[in-house]
Design an enzyme around this catalytic site. Structure first.
Site, PDB file in Angstrom:
ATOM      1  N   ASN A 134       0.826  -1.210   0.000  1.00 49.58           N
ATOM      2  CA  ASN A 134       0.000   0.000   0.000  1.00 49.58           C
ATOM      3  C   ASN A 134       0.859   1.259   0.000  1.00 49.58           C
ATOM      4  OD1 ASN A 134      -2.354  -1.494   0.087  1.00 49.58           O
ATOM      5  ND2 ASN A 134      -2.766  -1.125   2.237  1.00 49.58           N
TER       6      ASN A 134
ATOM      7  N   ARG B  94     -10.416  -3.824 -14.794  1.00 49.04           N
ATOM      8  CA  ARG B  94      -9.290  -4.657 -14.357  1.00 49.04           C
ATOM      9  C   ARG B  94      -9.700  -6.119 -14.487  1.00 49.04           C
ATOM     10  NH1 ARG B  94      -5.773  -1.087 -11.905  1.00 49.04           N
ATOM     11  NH2 ARG B  94      -6.712   0.647 -10.734  1.00 49.04           N
TER      12      ARG B  94
ATOM     13  N   ARG C 230      -4.959   2.556 -13.912  1.00 51.65           N
ATOM     14  CA  ARG C 230      -3.591   2.701 -13.421  1.00 51.65           C
ATOM     15  C   ARG C 230      -3.005   1.368 -12.966  1.00 51.65           C
ATOM     16  NH1 ARG C 230      -1.354   7.548 -11.645  1.00 51.65           N
ATOM     17  NH2 ARG C 230      -3.397   8.395 -11.070  1.00 51.65           N
TER      18      ARG C 230
ATOM     19  N   HIS D 161     -15.287   3.358 -15.593  1.00 54.22           N
ATOM     20  CA  HIS D 161     -15.131   2.572 -14.368  1.00 54.22           C
ATOM     21  C   HIS D 161     -16.393   1.782 -14.029  1.00 54.22           C
ATOM     22  CE1 HIS D 161     -14.455   2.191  -9.863  1.00 54.22           C
ATOM     23  NE2 HIS D 161     -13.326   1.728 -10.351  1.00 54.22           N
TER      24      HIS D 161
ATOM     25  N   TYR E  34     -12.284  -9.724  -2.381  1.00 52.94           N
ATOM     26  CA  TYR E  34     -12.916  -8.425  -2.182  1.00 52.94           C
ATOM     27  C   TYR E  34     -14.395  -8.597  -1.877  1.00 52.94           C
ATOM     28  CZ  TYR E  34      -8.832  -6.206  -4.445  1.00 52.94           C
ATOM     29  OH  TYR E  34      -7.571  -5.778  -4.764  1.00 52.94           O
TER      30      TYR E  34
ATOM     31  N   ARG F  89     -14.220   2.382   4.248  1.00 52.24           N
ATOM     32  CA  ARG F  89     -13.043   1.539   4.509  1.00 52.24           C
ATOM     33  C   ARG F  89     -11.767   2.359   4.596  1.00 52.24           C
ATOM     34  NH1 ARG F  89      -9.402  -0.125   0.832  1.00 52.24           N
ATOM     35  NH2 ARG F  89     -10.834   0.137  -0.910  1.00 52.24           N
TER      36      ARG F  89
ATOM     37  N   HIS G 243     -15.052  -3.593  -0.461  1.00 54.94           N
ATOM     38  CA  HIS G 243     -14.965  -2.878  -1.741  1.00 54.94           C
ATOM     39  C   HIS G 243     -16.316  -2.431  -2.276  1.00 54.94           C
ATOM     40  CE1 HIS G 243     -13.981  -2.579  -6.164  1.00 54.94           C
ATOM     41  NE2 HIS G 243     -12.952  -1.942  -5.643  1.00 54.94           N
TER      42      HIS G 243
END
Length: 852
Positions: A131, A524, A554, A584, A617, A713, A741
C-alpha cells in the site's frame, strides 16, 4: 408474486420522478422541454462522449484531466460556491493524504494483533508495504508536481502541497519504524518458534552456508551483471526493485578479469504529449562496461574508492529455500525421512536473494576489495498521465506513458540502515532525492516478500480457516443461467457467494445459438481471464461482441493493452475508452432471442470482472432481465461507444452527467423530511469519502437531525461527531480478512427504503472524471437483504474502528455483557445457512401490498 410486482412498480415510479427532476431541474415531471443531451451540472460544460474506438479515432476537443492541463472554466451553482467557501475552513475537512495513512495504520494494527493467526499477521504487514509503495508513487508523486507548479494553493484541509509533504514524511517515518519494530521484535521470532526461519548466510551453520553457496553458483552468479558507476551517470534502474550498491577499492592482487554482459542502452526520449517531471529524465544513461577496463584504451588513474550497482531484477525468486536445520539425532532413534526444503511440520528455512548476493559479492569483483555492499530501493513517480488532447492513438499513447513512468523522477529512496555515509550520500546525490523521503530501513527492504511465506504449504494452522465461496440457492447448476435469471433478479454477495455465476453467464452466452450480442466493460481483469476468453469465443462464433477496455486503469495499462489486441484479433469490437474520462462502470449486457422477443440479460456490479479478486474483495452483483434496467443499460452503453448525446435514463444514475446531482438530491430529500418532523436516515458504505460538496451536504443533513451512518473503509475527509456540525454522523471502518470494496447506499425516503449499488465512491474523480453507474435495487427481497447487511456493519465489535472528530480512529470492543460480533464472519455463516436451506424452501413469511 403480486406483492413483489406492486412494490417494484412503486419503486420504479419514484425513481422515474426523481430522474425527471434530476435531469431537468426546474421542470415538472411532464415537462421534458430541456434540450436532451445538454445536461449541465457543477464542474463541466455540456458533455457528449467521444470514445477511442479500435479503428476510428475521434480528434474532437474534449475535457481533459491530465496532469499539466489547465481545467476549463465552468458555471458553478450557489451550492458549489458555498462548498468552496467552506473548504477554506480547515476544521471542516480531514486532509486526504493523512486520512489514507490512518487507513494503512489500521491495516498495520491487524498485523500487530496477537489474536490474528501468525501468517495472516505477516500478510497484513506485507499489505501495508505494498500500500505504501503505491501511495508514494501516486500521491507523493502528484504532490511533488503540485509543490513545483501549484504555488501556495491549499487543499480543503487548509494545507499547501509542501506542508502536506512535510506531514506525510513525518507520519511515514513513524509508520515505517513501527513496521520494522513489529517484524524484528514479534513476527520473525514467532515465525522462528514455528520453525519458519529466515537465514542470514553471514551467520548460519556450515551446512546451510554450503547450500546457499551451491544456489548462488548454480542459479545466481551467471544471471546478474554488475554495473560500474565511476565517472558516469547512474544507470536507469527500475522502480520498486531491490538493487545492491557496492563500494570498492583496488585490491592488492589483481585476479583474472571477467567482462559481464553489457546492459542494453536506454532511449530516454519522452513523447511530446506526455507530462514530464523534470529535466533529469532526459539524461541518457551510459551502458555499464568492464569495471577494470579503461575507456578507449586510455590509461586512467583509479580513485581510492569506486561504486558499482547490481540490479537483482525480477527473474530470480527473492525467497530462496534452504535445508532445514535438524536437531541432533538421539542414540537409538531412527531419523525421520523428509524433504529438506518442503514446508512440513519439521519447518522451513529460507534466505533472501539480497542477503545471498551480498555474502558472495566478492565473486563479481575479482581484483577489487569490497568495502561495503548494501541494498537499496527507489520509488519513481507514477503520476504521469496521457495528455489526450495531443494523443491521436490512445493505445500508442498509453504505451508511451508506461515508458515515461519507467524513466520518471525518484520520489523515495530506501537504504539499508547500516549503509555507511559514503554509500548513503552517493545514492542521495545520484537520484537527487528530497532528504525527507530518504528512509533508513533496519531490516529487509520491501516487506512484500512475506506474501510468499503466507502461501507456504503445510502451515494451515497458522492461517485463517478456509471460507470457500458458496453457491447461491437461487442458482441451480442443472439449469441455464438464463433460466435462473428469468425466475427473478439475483443478488450475489461476494466473496461469500461465488463469482462463478457471472463467469458462467458469459461462457453460456458465448456458445448459445440464441445469443445475438454481448456488450462488456472491462476495467481490471485477471491474467488468464475466463471472461475475456468467453468474449473472444463469442466473437469467433459470429456473435456481435463489443468490449470497452479501459486502457487508463492505473498499473493495469499493460495487461489491458495486451487483452485489447488479442480481442481485436478474435473479432471483438474494442473501444479503448472515452477521451478525458476513465470508464469505471461495471456492466455486462447479453442480448438473447426468445419466443417473446429480444431479452436483455444484464449484470451490474460494484467490483471488477476479475474472478481472482472476487474471492478476496467484498462486492455486490445483481443479475437481472428487467426490461427497464436493460433498456437503460443499452442506452448507457450506446452513449459511451457511439459518441452520441446521452439520453435521459429512467432508473440508472450516470457519472459524470447525473450521478452527483442524484446523490445530492437523495441527501437533500432526507434533510427536508427531517426538517418537517419526519424520520431521516442515511446508511452508506464505500471505499472513500472525499468530495467536499457531498460532505457539506451531509453536514447540512446532520444539522437537520438526519441519522447518518457511514462505513468508509479507507479515506474519509468528513469530521464526524462535531457539535453543531456533524453530531448525528457516525463513521466506522472495517479491516478484516476480505477487502471491503462494495459501494451500497440506503435512504429511508419516507419509509420507502431506497437501496442502490454503485461503482462510484463519493470522490471528485468518480463523480466528475469517470464514467460510473448508480443502480437501484428494485427486487424487494434483495433490497431487504442489502439493508440488513448494511446495518450489520455497525454492530461489528471485533474488526471495526470508529472515526473520531480529529480524524483518528478507536478500535471498537464489546461492551459489558455484549457478545463478540464480526461482520464478515456473520455474513459468511448466513450464506452457508442459506445454502443449506436450499432453493425450494417453503415460504415462511408473508408480505402485504402497501400504498405508495
Amino acid at each position: 408474486m403480486a406483492t413483489g410486482v406492486s412494490s417494484r412498480d412503486g419503486s420504479r415510479e419514484r425513481i422515474r420522478r426523481r430522474a425527471v427532476a434530476r435531469d431537468h431541474p426546474g421542470c415538472g415531471p411532464h415537462r421534458l422541454d430541456r434540450p436532451i443531451g445538454h445536461i449541465r451540472y457543477p464542474h463541466r460544460h455540456s458533455i457528449s462522449f467521444s470514445p477511442f474506438a479500435s479503428l476510428t479515432l475521434s480528434h474532437d476537443p474534449a475535457p481533459s484531466q491530465s496532469v499539466g492541463k489547465r481545467p476549463q472554466k465552468s458555471t458553478k451553482t450557489a451550492s458549489r460556491r458555498k462548498v468552496e467557501t467552506a473548504a477554506a475552513d480547515a476544521p471542516r475537512f480531514i486532509n486526504r493524504e493523512l486520512a489514507w495513512l490512518e487507513f494503512n495504520a489500521r491495516v498495520l494494527d491487524q498485523a500487530d494483533d496477537p489474536s490474528v493467526r501468525l501468517l495472516e499477521r505477516a500478510k497484513f504487514l506485507a499489505i501495508t508495504s505494498s500500500n505504501l509503495d503505491e501511495f508514494m508513487m501516486v500521491r507523493v508523486g502528484s504532490l511533488k508536481l503540485q509543490a513545483v507548479s501549484g504555488g501556495g494553493r491549499r487543499d480543503p484541509s487548509g494545507r499547501t502541497a509542501t506542508e502536506q509533504l512535510q506531514a506525510i514524511s513525518k507520519r511515514c517515518q513513524g509508520h515505517v519504524d513501527r513496521q520494522y519494530e513489529l517484524l524484528r521484535n514479534e513476527l520473525l521470532p514467532l515465525l522462528g518458534e514455528h520453525k519458519i526461519n529466515q537465514v542470514d548466510p553471514a551467520e548460519c551453520s556450515d551446512r546451510l552456508l554450503a547450500a546457499a553457496e551451491r544456489h548462488f553458483r548454480g542459479d545466481v552468479l551467471a544471471v546478474l551483471s554488475p554495473q560500474a558507476l565511476h565517472d558516469r551517470r547512474f544507470p536507469m534502474l527500475p522502480g520498486l526493485g531491490i538493487h545492491l550498491c557496492v563500494q570498492l577499492r583496488p585490491g592488492d592482487e589483481i585476479g583474472p578479469q571477467r567482462t559481464p554482459p553489457p546492459s542494453d542502452s536506454l532511449d530516454n526520449r519522452v513523447p511530446s504529449n506526455l507530462k514530464r517531471n523534470s529535466d533529469t529524465a532526459n539524461q541518457q544513461p551510459t551502458p555499464a562496461e568492464n569495471i577494470s577496463a579503461p575507456e578507449d584504451g586510455a590509461e586512467q588513474t583509479e580513485p581510492e574508492t569506486q561504486f558499482a550497482v547490481i540490479p537483482l531484477g525480477r527473474t530470480l525468486g527473492r525467497v530462496i529455500p534452504l535445508p532445514i536445520e535438524k536437531p541432533p539425532i538421539e542414540k537409538g532413534v531412527a531419523p525421520k525421512e523428509s524433504d529438506d526444503t518442503s514446508p512440513i511440520e519439521s519447518g522451513y528455512s529460507y534466505a533472501l536473494l539480497e542477503d545471498l548476493v551480498s555474502h558472495f559479492v566478492d565473486e563479481f569483483f575479482p581484483g577489487r576489495e569490497v568495502i561495503q555492499c548494501k541494498p537499496f530501493r527507489i520509488t519513481r513517480n507514477a503520476d504521469i498521465e496521457l495528455r489526450e488532447d495531443g494523443a491521436g492513438d490512445l493505445l500508442g499513447g498509453m504505451e508511451e506513458v508506461l515508458e515515461s513512468r519507467r524513466l520518471s523522477d525518484v520520489v523515495r529512496l530506501e537504504i539499508d540502515a547500516n549503509a555507511n555515509s559514503e554509500i548513503r550520500d552517493y545514492l542521495i546525490k545520484s537520484f537527487n532525492v528530497d532528504p525527507q523521503f530518504v528512509f533508513d530501513i533496519d531490516g529487509p527492504l520491501d516487506l512484500t516478500y512475506l506474501f510468499a511465506l503466507h502461501g507456504l504449504k503445510g502451515m494451515n494452522t497458522l492461517r485463517d480457516d478456509e471460507w470457500p465461496p458458496q453457491r447461491s440457492p437461487r442458482i441451480d447448476p442443472a439449469e441455464s443461467m438464463f433460466t435462473s435469471i428469468s425466475d427473478g433478479d439475483i443478488m450475489l454477495m461476494h466473496p461469500y457467494e461465488s463469482f462463478d455465476p457471472v463467469v458462467r453467464l458469459l461462457e453460456e452466452a458465448s456458445v448459445d445459438p440464441d445469443v445475438l450480442a454481448v456488450k462488456q466493460i472491462l476495467y481490471r481483469t485477471s491474467r488468464n481471464s475466463p471472461i475475456v476468453a468467453a468474449l473472444m469465443r463469442a466473437a469467433e462464433r459470429g456473435k456481435y461482441v463489443t468490449a470497452i477496455v479501459e486502457l487508463k486503469a492505473r498499473f493495469d495499462e499493460a495487461r489491458n493493452i495486451e487483452w485489447a489486441r488479442e480481442m481485436e484479433q478474435a473479432g471483438v469490437q474494442v473501444i479503448y475508452g472515452i477521451r478525458g474520462l476513465k470508464t469505471h462502470a461495471k456492466v455486462c449486457i447479453i442480448v438473447r432471442r426468445e419466443p417473446q422477443g429480444l431479452v436483455r440479460y444484464v449484470h451490474f456490479g460494484t467490483g471488477n470482472y476479475n474472478e481472482v479478486t472476487a474471492n478476496l474483495y467484498g462486492d455486490i452483483s445483481v443479475l437481472t432481465c428487467d426490461e427497464i434496467l436493460g433498456t437503460d443499460a443499452t442506452m448507457f452503453f450506446n452513449a459511451v461507444t457511439g459518441a452520441s448525446q446521452p439520453q435521459p435514463l429512467q432508473q440508472l444514475g450516470m457519472a459524470p452527467l447525473t450521478l452527483r446531482r442524484q446523490i445530492l438530491d437523495l441527501i437533500q430529500g432526507e434533510t427536508e423530511r427531517s426538517r418537517q418532523g419526519q424520520k431521516g436516515e442515511i446508511i452508506a458504505k464505500m471505499n472513500a469519502l472525499v468530495d467536499t460538496e457531498v460532505i457539506d451536504s451531509l453536514y447540512m443533513a446532520s444539522q437537520a437531525g438526519v441519522k447518518i451512518r457511514l462505513n468508509v473503509r479507507g479515506v474519509c475527509c468528513l469530521r464526524p461527531g462535531v457539535p453543531g456540525m456533524s453530531e448525528t454522523i457516525e463513521v466506522v471502518s472495517i479491516v478484516d480478512r476480505f477487502l471491503e470494496h462494495a459501494r451500497t447506499f440506503y435512504f429511508r425516503h419516507g419509509g420507502d427504503h431506497e437501496m442502490f449499488i454503485s461503482s462510484a465512491d463519493w470522490m471528485p474523480r468518480n463523480l466528475d472524471r469517470r464514467v460510473e453507474l448508480l443502480v437501484p435495487v428494485i427486487d424487494p427481497a434483495a433490497r431487504k437483504r442489502l439493508r440488513e447487511t448494511l446495518q450489520l456493519y455497525f454492530r461489528d465489535n471485533q474488526n471495526a474502528w470508529r472515526m473520531q472528530p480529529d480524524g483518528s480512529y478507536q478500535r471498537l470492543k464489546p461492551r459489558k455483557n455484549e457478545a463478540p460480533m464480526r461482520v464478515q464472519e456473520t455474513l459468511y455463516h448466513q450464506v452457508v445457512e442459506n445454502r443449506k436451506a436450499g432453493k425450494h424452501a417453503p415460504q415462511s413469511t408473508f408480505e402485504t401490498h402497501r400504498p405508495d
